[in-house]
Design an enzyme around this catalytic site. Sequence first.
Site, PDB file in Angstrom:
ATOM      1  N   SER A 172       0.830  -1.202   0.000  1.00 31.24           N
ATOM      2  CA  SER A 172       0.000   0.000   0.000  1.00 31.24           C
ATOM      3  C   SER A 172       0.864   1.251   0.000  1.00 31.24           C
ATOM      4  O   SER A 172       1.606   1.523   0.941  1.00 31.24           O
ATOM      5  CB  SER A 172      -0.921   0.014   1.222  1.00 31.24           C
ATOM      6  OG  SER A 172      -1.510   1.294   1.337  1.00 31.24           O
TER       7      SER A 172
ATOM      8  N   HIS B  46      -1.276  -1.346  -4.227  1.00 30.04           N
ATOM      9  CA  HIS B  46      -2.527  -0.954  -3.566  1.00 30.04           C
ATOM     10  C   HIS B  46      -2.546   0.569  -3.387  1.00 30.04           C
ATOM     11  O   HIS B  46      -1.655   1.147  -2.768  1.00 30.04           O
ATOM     12  CB  HIS B  46      -2.592  -1.662  -2.208  1.00 30.04           C
ATOM     13  CG  HIS B  46      -3.884  -1.503  -1.475  1.00 30.04           C
ATOM     14  ND1 HIS B  46      -4.992  -2.298  -1.705  1.00 30.04           N
ATOM     15  CD2 HIS B  46      -4.247  -0.637  -0.495  1.00 30.04           C
ATOM     16  CE1 HIS B  46      -5.965  -1.948  -0.900  1.00 30.04           C
ATOM     17  NE2 HIS B  46      -5.556  -0.930  -0.152  1.00 30.04           N
TER      18      HIS B  46
ATOM     19  N   ASP C 233      -4.746   3.731  -1.987  1.00 29.19           N
ATOM     20  CA  ASP C 233      -5.849   4.096  -1.089  1.00 29.19           C
ATOM     21  C   ASP C 233      -6.361   5.495  -1.399  1.00 29.19           C
ATOM     22  O   ASP C 233      -5.735   6.490  -1.038  1.00 29.19           O
ATOM     23  CB  ASP C 233      -5.369   4.047   0.363  1.00 29.19           C
ATOM     24  CG  ASP C 233      -5.126   2.625   0.816  1.00 29.19           C
ATOM     25  OD1 ASP C 233      -6.088   1.839   0.821  1.00 29.19           O
ATOM     26  OD2 ASP C 233      -3.979   2.303   1.163  1.00 29.19           O
TER      27      ASP C 233
ATOM     28  N   MET D  25      -8.874   8.364  -0.602  1.00 39.03           N
ATOM     29  CA  MET D  25      -9.740   8.788   0.521  1.00 39.03           C
ATOM     30  C   MET D  25     -10.260  10.201   0.271  1.00 39.03           C
ATOM     31  O   MET D  25      -9.513  11.052  -0.199  1.00 39.03           O
ATOM     32  CB  MET D  25      -8.935   8.793   1.821  1.00 39.03           C
ATOM     33  CG  MET D  25      -8.286   7.480   2.156  1.00 39.03           C
ATOM     34  SD  MET D  25      -7.386   7.620   3.707  1.00 39.03           S
ATOM     35  CE  MET D  25      -6.556   6.022   3.726  1.00 39.03           C
TER      36      MET D  25
ATOM     37  N   HIS E  97      -8.305   1.064  -4.036  1.00 40.67           N
ATOM     38  CA  HIS E  97      -9.234   0.939  -2.907  1.00 40.67           C
ATOM     39  C   HIS E  97      -9.902   2.293  -2.691  1.00 40.67           C
ATOM     40  O   HIS E  97      -9.287   3.225  -2.169  1.00 40.67           O
ATOM     41  CB  HIS E  97      -8.420   0.490  -1.673  1.00 40.67           C
ATOM     42  CG  HIS E  97      -9.215   0.349  -0.420  1.00 40.67           C
ATOM     43  ND1 HIS E  97      -8.639   0.125   0.813  1.00 40.67           N
ATOM     44  CD2 HIS E  97     -10.550   0.394  -0.192  1.00 40.67           C
ATOM     45  CE1 HIS E  97      -9.568   0.027   1.737  1.00 40.67           C
ATOM     46  NE2 HIS E  97     -10.746   0.202   1.161  1.00 40.67           N
TER      47      HIS E  97
ATOM     48  N   MET F 260     -12.078   4.664  -0.830  1.00 46.55           N
ATOM     49  CA  MET F 260     -12.742   4.979   0.446  1.00 46.55           C
ATOM     50  C   MET F 260     -13.416   6.330   0.282  1.00 46.55           C
ATOM     51  O   MET F 260     -13.008   7.342   0.859  1.00 46.55           O
ATOM     52  CB  MET F 260     -11.701   4.984   1.578  1.00 46.55           C
ATOM     53  CG  MET F 260     -11.288   3.588   2.003  1.00 46.55           C
ATOM     54  SD  MET F 260      -9.747   3.566   2.927  1.00 46.55           S
ATOM     55  CE  MET F 260      -8.614   3.498   1.554  1.00 46.55           C
TER      56      MET F 260
ATOM     57  N   MET G 125     -11.556  -5.206   6.034  1.00 46.76           N
ATOM     58  CA  MET G 125     -10.736  -4.221   6.749  1.00 46.76           C
ATOM     59  C   MET G 125     -10.410  -4.786   8.127  1.00 46.76           C
ATOM     60  O   MET G 125     -11.324  -5.159   8.880  1.00 46.76           O
ATOM     61  CB  MET G 125     -11.501  -2.895   6.910  1.00 46.76           C
ATOM     62  CG  MET G 125     -11.635  -2.035   5.671  1.00 46.76           C
ATOM     63  SD  MET G 125     -10.118  -1.526   4.821  1.00 46.76           S
ATOM     64  CE  MET G 125      -9.064  -0.949   6.143  1.00 46.76           C
TER      65      MET G 125
ATOM     66  N   ASP H 204      -6.781  -6.024   4.841  1.00 47.10           N
ATOM     67  CA  ASP H 204      -6.164  -4.689   4.761  1.00 47.10           C
ATOM     68  C   ASP H 204      -6.145  -4.025   6.133  1.00 47.10           C
ATOM     69  O   ASP H 204      -7.198  -3.717   6.692  1.00 47.10           O
ATOM     70  CB  ASP H 204      -6.966  -3.843   3.759  1.00 47.10           C
ATOM     71  CG  ASP H 204      -6.315  -2.506   3.470  1.00 47.10           C
ATOM     72  OD1 ASP H 204      -5.213  -2.236   3.992  1.00 47.10           O
ATOM     73  OD2 ASP H 204      -6.927  -1.720   2.712  1.00 47.10           O
TER      74      ASP H 204
END
Length: 218
Positions: free
Chosen positions: A11, A36, A38, A40, A69, A71, A140, A178
């Site tokens: 990540s 990965h 993330d 957000m 991913h 979010m 998660m 994760d």
Amino acid sequence: MKIQQKKVAASLLSCDFARLKDEIEMLNNSENDYVHCDVMDGHFVPNISFGQPLIKAVKAHAKQPLDVHLMITDADKYLEEFARLGADIITVHYEACTHLNRTLCTIKQLGKKACVALNPHTPVLLTEDILPLCDMVLLMSVNPGFGGQKFIDNTFSKIRTLKQMIEQKQLQTLIQIDGGVNTDNAAQLYQAGADVLVAGSSVFKSKNPLQTIHNLKN
Ligand code: DX5
Ligand code: ZN
């Protein structure tokens, strides 16, 4: 692209962004399997990370598939753009998608692997009717939003329950974990039924990331 088992997805959230290209080169030369990313939005999670420009920059250098991913509260609005920018796997949150069936179908129509993420409080049984559409389910093992948090132990029983559901339905759905993954719990997680482990700080904050990635897989 078929997602394979016993894999590591490093990540980037914990990497040194001032040295992004070097960090990606390190991953290119490692046994890492997926990059990965993330994303957000400061709404679904209490943190803002990065968005489209970074995904585009990562795609330009990464040799491994991008595991994006999301979010964010309004994933539907951005699916096409993330697909175009190079996401290979697109993960949306169960808790953020009102019309999850439609969202997963859209991801598949875009030619990408569809993954659903569950927060630590969300029971895996809630995926019962959506499981056949999931290439992967992300559990998660911390509350999403930040790297470097402590692993939540009830993840193990969630993995086992989900594995049973997948086997009962004779599906190929993979299980991704994760949050708080490290070389101390990796073997146990694979043993419980995990297929893909996301690792942020345990890789990028370690003295020897290449070795850490190797140890996570072996
Ligand atoms: C957290 C993110 C994770 C994060 C994991 O919300 O989804 O991918 O980078 O970080 P570590 O491995 O440090 O717990
Ligand atoms: Zn993540």
